[in-house]
Write a protein that holds these residues in place. Structure first.
Motif, short mmCIF file in Angstrom:
data_model
loop_
_atom_site.label_atom_id
_atom_site.label_comp_id
_atom_site.label_asym_id
_atom_site.label_seq_id
_atom_site.Cartn_x
_atom_site.Cartn_y
_atom_site.Cartn_z
N VAL A 154 0.85 -1.19 0.00
CA VAL A 154 0.00 0.00 0.00
C VAL A 154 0.89 1.24 0.00
CG1 VAL A 154 -1.72 1.34 1.27
CG2 VAL A 154 -1.91 -1.16 1.15
N LEU A 155 0.75 2.04 -1.04
CA LEU A 155 1.44 3.33 -1.09
C LEU A 155 0.59 4.40 -0.43
CD1 LEU A 155 3.83 5.01 -2.21
CD2 LEU A 155 2.51 5.30 -4.31
N GLU A 156 -0.71 4.40 -0.74
CA GLU A 156 -1.65 5.32 -0.11
C GLU A 156 -3.03 4.67 -0.06
OE1 GLU A 156 -1.83 9.19 -1.80
OE2 GLU A 156 0.30 9.59 -1.61
N LEU A 157 -3.79 5.03 0.96
CA LEU A 157 -5.20 4.68 1.06
C LEU A 157 -5.95 6.00 1.01
CD1 LEU A 157 -7.69 2.98 1.69
CD2 LEU A 157 -7.04 3.04 4.11
N GLU A 158 -6.64 6.26 -0.10
CA GLU A 158 -7.24 7.57 -0.37
C GLU A 158 -8.73 7.55 -0.03
OE1 GLU A 158 -5.71 10.29 -1.83
OE2 GLU A 158 -4.04 9.58 -3.03
N LEU A 159 -9.12 8.35 0.99
CA LEU A 159 -10.50 8.37 1.44
C LEU A 159 -11.09 9.77 1.49
CD1 LEU A 159 -9.97 5.94 4.45
CD2 LEU A 159 -11.03 5.35 2.27
N VAL A 160 -10.31 10.79 1.09
CA VAL A 160 -10.78 12.15 1.19
C VAL A 160 -11.23 12.68 -0.17
CG1 VAL A 160 -10.23 14.52 1.90
CG2 VAL A 160 -9.30 12.58 3.19
N GLU A 161 -10.29 12.81 -1.12
CA GLU A 161 -10.63 13.46 -2.39
C GLU A 161 -10.01 12.75 -3.59
OE1 GLU A 161 -7.48 14.92 -3.80
OE2 GLU A 161 -6.90 13.74 -2.06
N PRO A 162 -9.94 11.41 -3.59
CA PRO A 162 -9.26 10.77 -4.71
C PRO A 162 -10.03 10.88 -6.02
CG PRO A 162 -10.39 9.12 -3.41
CD PRO A 162 -10.52 10.42 -2.66
#
Length: 310
Positions: free
Chosen positions: A268-276
């Protein structure tokens, strides 16, 4: 209660999102098929009466990193008067990439990450790796103020770190993973279920360069993820802290960005939950799936906000 409220949904965006978010018109049309009126609204638009919406879907708020405190305050206030998807506690948790530590503690395979706080000492010689390192702010979006440094360029990497720390921003350092040349994978999950995935070409192609005008998603193409990649993405969602999610337990939307480790294991590089960017344009059925997930939440009975519950 105003009967139009239940059928009106805000698509929360920004000034840039209104102009460049290709997903907004797709979502608006798809929600109309469920009898919902979707209205794109800037999160910082003065005088917005958020209580008139049956729900607010946080989408292309791409400028939130520049005013993180104001944005988080907006999320808390808005959640008191309407339903916010994703919810405010989850937005707060995910807006700072220190969340990677929590995922790692839960056993999720993540790219090894070292965080440096303003005022904390560090040895520039530690900012090196077999294949170099990547330096970025802990609060960032779209690879802003991010660069990679080749092996032995620890002095240059240290200058980047100091620049961030002197501005009062926490920095993060990750090893550069050569297999990113095979593409970064982005898996989009709606209500915890895989919707679609894309593959992107490497972003940090030129060592030692901070380029905030670079194209954020080069070489975008539909992608069929492996079983291991899907399992890793689901593991990341399963590791979300209980305090950040309400019923239903899965966030409305999530994007899990993966890269391959030395032996081909997905990390996992990033887990995007805001504004992906959810890349709805890459899959013909994705807008309808997104709209279905939103419509289901909009139709659910609204629970009182904890501060107003009897």
């Amino acid at each position: 209660m105003d009967p139009t409220r239940a059928t009106t949904v805000a698509l929360v965006t920004s000034r840039a999102g209104l102009e460049y978010d290709d997903d907004l018109p797709l979502v608006t049309g798809a929600l109309a098929a469920h009898g919902l009126t979707a209205e794109p609204v800037r999160w910082d638009a003065p005088g917005t009466a958020w209580e008139r919406f049956g729900g607010a879907v946080v989408r292309s708020v791409w400028d939130y990193v520049e005013r993180i405190d104001a944005f988080l305050s907006w999320a808390d206030r808005t959640a008191r008067v309407t339903r916010l998807w994703n919810p405010a506690p989850l937005i707060r948790w995910n807006s700072d990439k220190h969340y990677l530590r929590e995922l790692a503690r839960q056993g999720v395979p993540v790219v090894p990450t070292r965080f440096l706080a303003p005022g904390a000492p560090f040895d520039p010689r530690d900012l090196d790796g077999a294949d170099g390192v990547v330096v970025k702010p802990a609060v960032s979006a779209g690879a802003l103020d991010t660069a990679r440094y080749e092996r032995g360029a620890h002095a240059e990497a240290a200058r980047h770190v100091r620049m961030l720390l002197e501005r009062g921003r926490a920095a993060m350092v990750q090893p550069y993973l050569p297999r990113v040349a095979e593409g970064e994978r982005a898996l989009v999950l709606l209500d915890g279920v895989l919707s679609h995935a894309v593959r992107k070409e490497p972003l940090l192609t030129e060592p030692g360069v901070i380029d905030n005008d670079r194209m954020p998603h080069p070489g975008l193409a539909p992608y069929r993820p492996s079983g291991a990649e899907v399992r890793t993405a689901l593991a990341a969602l399963a590791a979300l802290p209980r305090r950040t999610v309400a019923r239903p337990p899965a966030p409305l939307f999530a994007r899990v960005d993966l890269v391959l480790g030395a032996t081909g294991e997905p990390l996992v590089l990033e887990l995007e939950l805001v504004e992906p960017n959810l890349f709805l344009t890459t899959d013909p059925g994705a807008p309808a799936r997104f709209a279905e997930a939103v419509a289901a939440r909009a139709a659910a009975p609204r629970r009182p906000h904890p501060r107003t519950a009897p």
